[in-house]
Enzyme design. Structure first.
Site, mmCIF file in Angstrom:
data_model
loop_
_atom_site.group_PDB
_atom_site.id
_atom_site.type_symbol
_atom_site.label_atom_id
_atom_site.label_comp_id
_atom_site.label_asym_id
_atom_site.label_seq_id
_atom_site.Cartn_x
_atom_site.Cartn_y
_atom_site.Cartn_z
ATOM 1 N N ASN A 8 2.425 -19.081 16.385
ATOM 2 C CA ASN A 8 0.565 -19.514 15.949
ATOM 3 C C ASN A 8 0.864 -20.330 15.662
ATOM 4 O OD1 ASN A 8 -0.900 -18.826 13.731
ATOM 5 N ND2 ASN A 8 0.426 -18.168 12.737
ATOM 6 N N LYS A 15 3.429 -23.157 14.768
ATOM 7 C CA LYS A 15 4.461 -22.696 14.231
ATOM 8 C C LYS A 15 5.115 -21.730 15.651
ATOM 9 C CE LYS A 15 3.784 -20.884 9.715
ATOM 10 N NZ LYS A 15 3.387 -20.105 8.803
ATOM 11 N N ARG A 116 -0.112 -14.888 18.127
ATOM 12 C CA ARG A 116 -1.219 -14.498 17.319
ATOM 13 C C ARG A 116 -2.138 -15.273 17.635
ATOM 14 N NH1 ARG A 116 -2.438 -16.615 11.314
ATOM 15 N NH2 ARG A 116 -3.304 -14.890 10.428
ATOM 16 N N HIS A 205 -4.234 -10.030 8.087
ATOM 17 C CA HIS A 205 -2.845 -9.481 8.487
ATOM 18 C C HIS A 205 -2.300 -8.155 8.544
ATOM 19 C CE1 HIS A 205 -3.147 -12.087 3.855
ATOM 20 N NE2 HIS A 205 -2.998 -12.770 4.647
ATOM 21 N N HIS A 233 0.027 -6.955 0.746
ATOM 22 C CA HIS A 233 0.614 -8.131 1.447
ATOM 23 C C HIS A 233 0.222 -9.610 0.247
ATOM 24 C CE1 HIS A 233 1.300 -11.232 4.624
ATOM 25 N NE2 HIS A 233 0.270 -12.141 3.882
ATOM 26 N N GLY A 235 1.139 -13.644 -0.969
ATOM 27 C CA GLY A 235 0.752 -14.893 -0.626
ATOM 28 C C GLY A 235 -0.079 -15.879 -0.843
ATOM 29 N N ARG A 266 -8.632 -18.128 -3.228
ATOM 30 C CA ARG A 266 -10.584 -16.386 -2.194
ATOM 31 C C ARG A 266 -10.410 -16.310 -3.402
ATOM 32 N NH1 ARG A 266 -7.583 -15.099 2.991
ATOM 33 N NH2 ARG A 266 -6.724 -17.354 3.596
ATOM 34 N N ASP A 308 -0.845 -21.574 -7.426
ATOM 35 C CA ASP A 308 0.330 -21.451 -6.949
ATOM 36 C C ASP A 308 0.558 -20.332 -8.322
ATOM 37 O OD1 ASP A 308 3.427 -20.731 -6.843
ATOM 38 O OD2 ASP A 308 3.040 -22.811 -6.017
ATOM 39 N N ARG A 310 3.665 -19.548 -9.649
ATOM 40 C CA ARG A 310 4.494 -20.066 -10.460
ATOM 41 C C ARG A 310 4.337 -20.462 -10.808
ATOM 42 N NH1 ARG A 310 7.812 -21.366 -4.416
ATOM 43 N NH2 ARG A 310 5.275 -22.019 -4.243
ATOM 44 N N GLY A 355 5.228 -13.570 0.147
ATOM 45 C CA GLY A 355 5.141 -14.878 -0.937
ATOM 46 C C GLY A 355 5.870 -14.205 -2.367
ATOM 47 N N GLU A 408 6.483 -11.671 10.902
ATOM 48 C CA GLU A 408 5.073 -11.257 11.821
ATOM 49 C C GLU A 408 5.826 -12.643 13.036
ATOM 50 O OE1 GLU A 408 3.131 -13.105 8.207
ATOM 51 O OE2 GLU A 408 0.743 -12.427 9.259
#
Ligand code: ADP
Length: 420
Positions: A8, A15, A116, A205, A233, A235, A266, A308, A310, A355, A408
């Site tokens: 990626n 990555k 990707r 995605h 999805h 994340g 976003r 985030d 969390r 996530g 992925e």
């Protein structure tokens, strides 16, 4: 041995995951960040079991101070900082390091590389072997993904130079959505913009949704083509996809990944007129406004404290803004799911991934509670589990709810196998 690299490539990062195929064993995974800088960071994580595949002995590596070994001795992490001028140099260094670490003997063991690619436009409805013509098309599609496609193409070219004999495969984020019917991919704007500029919904995605939808069918022991599945999805970027007859029927992201549900930063769906109204009053340029919608909106914009999930969940009871952001997040998802249930004429399974989807029991519970009317219900104990494939539906639930960690890289490696 046949090894496959799933790649990626971003504009300043790369990555990768190296897998033994078709055994699907992950040998190493890593990240090169800050490509183009004097202090690029290379991280490679690998399993002790993957070493010596190259016939080297552990003790040759022991005094390498860049390597840390986990307490149980199973996983190792190589990390270094060095100047890396471009993707070519980054990949060269990475392959050399995989050799030094004893994970490969020579580059030729890597018989396939899967890349990707973010935008495939209407040209690609499945993964393809990279040819000169394919690369040219990826270049031309840069208009649709200006930050991504040029970087993806750079990654492809760099690998081709170093591994000229390996099969090179492009795996597009958008190809899964090429099955959508036109009533779902067209915007209700003058038709000529579609024919002139390809103005339509492409989705994003796709590789993740394709992977988890197929895993859901495996878990339910039924062919995907016989199931109605909604994959979520969730994340940093978030998208919802309806899968019917084994194909994507609809999805929440659009011409770009900006629309649909509310995301980490976003905005998701916004009345377009409102954008001009705000721009005018705030004196913002198009780029500034787009930046706000992409980077300063969503959970961050509404909560004013964090992107985030969390952080927001931690103060759910005490911070009104955090609670509001979570409520908007959950509600948008519920609306898309409801819409897709209507569109498909029912639903057999909901899938949570990425996530938030994989890790957040409270968010899954909030979404499921709002979908109770459709027969969605969770088993409270099962819903507390994390990080594994699991059926979290209550015994009497009419709809199955599954948690499936996305993968992925594995999907990319599997696609490469088709061309070896
Ligand atoms: P990306 O979309 O960049 O691949 P991920 O899929 O890794 O990102 O998801 C990142 C998001 O997952 C972050 O917003 C983070 O807060 C969220 N996340 C990770 N773990 C948890 C958790 N235990 N509870 C809630 N959210 C979580």
């Amino acid at each position: 041995m046949a090894k496959t690299m799933a790649v990626n490539a971003g504009s300043s990062s790369l990555k990768f995951q190296l897998l033994e195929m078709p055994a699907e064993q992950v040998l190493a995974q890593g990240l090169i960040e800050r490509i183009g800088m004097d202090d690029a960071i290379v991280t490679i994580k690998y399993d002790a079991k993957a070493m010596n595949q190259g016939g080297r002995l552990d003790d040759q590596l022991v005094d390498d101070s860049n390597i840390t070994i986990s307490k149980d001795g199973q996983t190792r992490k190589y990390e270094t900082v060095l100047p890396i001028k471009d993707h070519q140099q980054a990949i060269n260094f990475m392959l050399q390091k995989l050799t030094d670490l004893g994970i490969i003997v020579d580059f030729n063991e890597i018989t396939g590389v899967g890349h990707r690619v973010v935008a495939g436009g209407e040209w690609f409805n499945h993964s393809v072997k990279v040819t000169k013509a394919v690369l040219e098309k990826i270049d031309r599609l840069a208009d649709y993904a200006p930050l991504h496609n040029p970087a993806n193409a750079m990654g492809i070219r760099a690998f081709q130079k170093l591994l000229p004999d390996a099969v090179s495969v492009a795996v597009f984020d958008t190809s899964f959505y090429q099955t959508m019917p036109e009533e779902n991919y067209l915007y209700a704007i003058p038709y000529q913009y579609y024919t002139r500029y390809g103005a339509r919904k492409y989705g994003a995605h796709g590789t993740s949704h394709r992977y988890v939808a197929n895993r859901a069918a495996d878990m339910l022991r039924q062919p995907l083509k016989d199931l109605k599945v909604i994959t979520m999805h969730l994340g940093a970027g978030d998208s919802i996809t309806a899968v019917k007859d084994g194909k994507a029927l609809d999805t929440s992201m659009g011409f770009t990944p900006l629309v649909g549900v509310a995301m980490a930063t976003r905005s998701g769906d916004v009345d377009t007129s409102l954008i001009y109204y705000i721009q005018e009053r705030e004196g913002l340029t198009n780029d500034q406004m787009l930046n706000i919608l992409n980077k300063k909106s969503g959970l961050l914009g509404l909560s004013t404290i964090s992107s985030d999930m969390r952080d927001l969940l931690a103060v759910y009871d005490t911070n009104d803004h955090a609670r509001l952001a979570i409520k908007v997040f959950v509600n948008r998802i519920v609306k898309y799911v409801g819409q897709y249930i209507a569109e498909m004429g029912g639903v057999d399974a909901l899938v949570f991934t990425a996530g938030i989807g994989e890790n957040s029991a409270p968010i899954r519970q909030m979404i499921a509670d709002k979908l109770a009317y459709f027969g969605v219900a969770l088993d409270e104990a099962a819903n507390q589990k994390r990080g594994e494939e699991i059926d979290i539906s209550a015994k009497d639930a009419r709809v199955k709810t599954l948690v499936i960690p996305t993968n992925e890289e594995l999907m990319i490696a599997r696609d490469v196998e088709l061309f070896k």
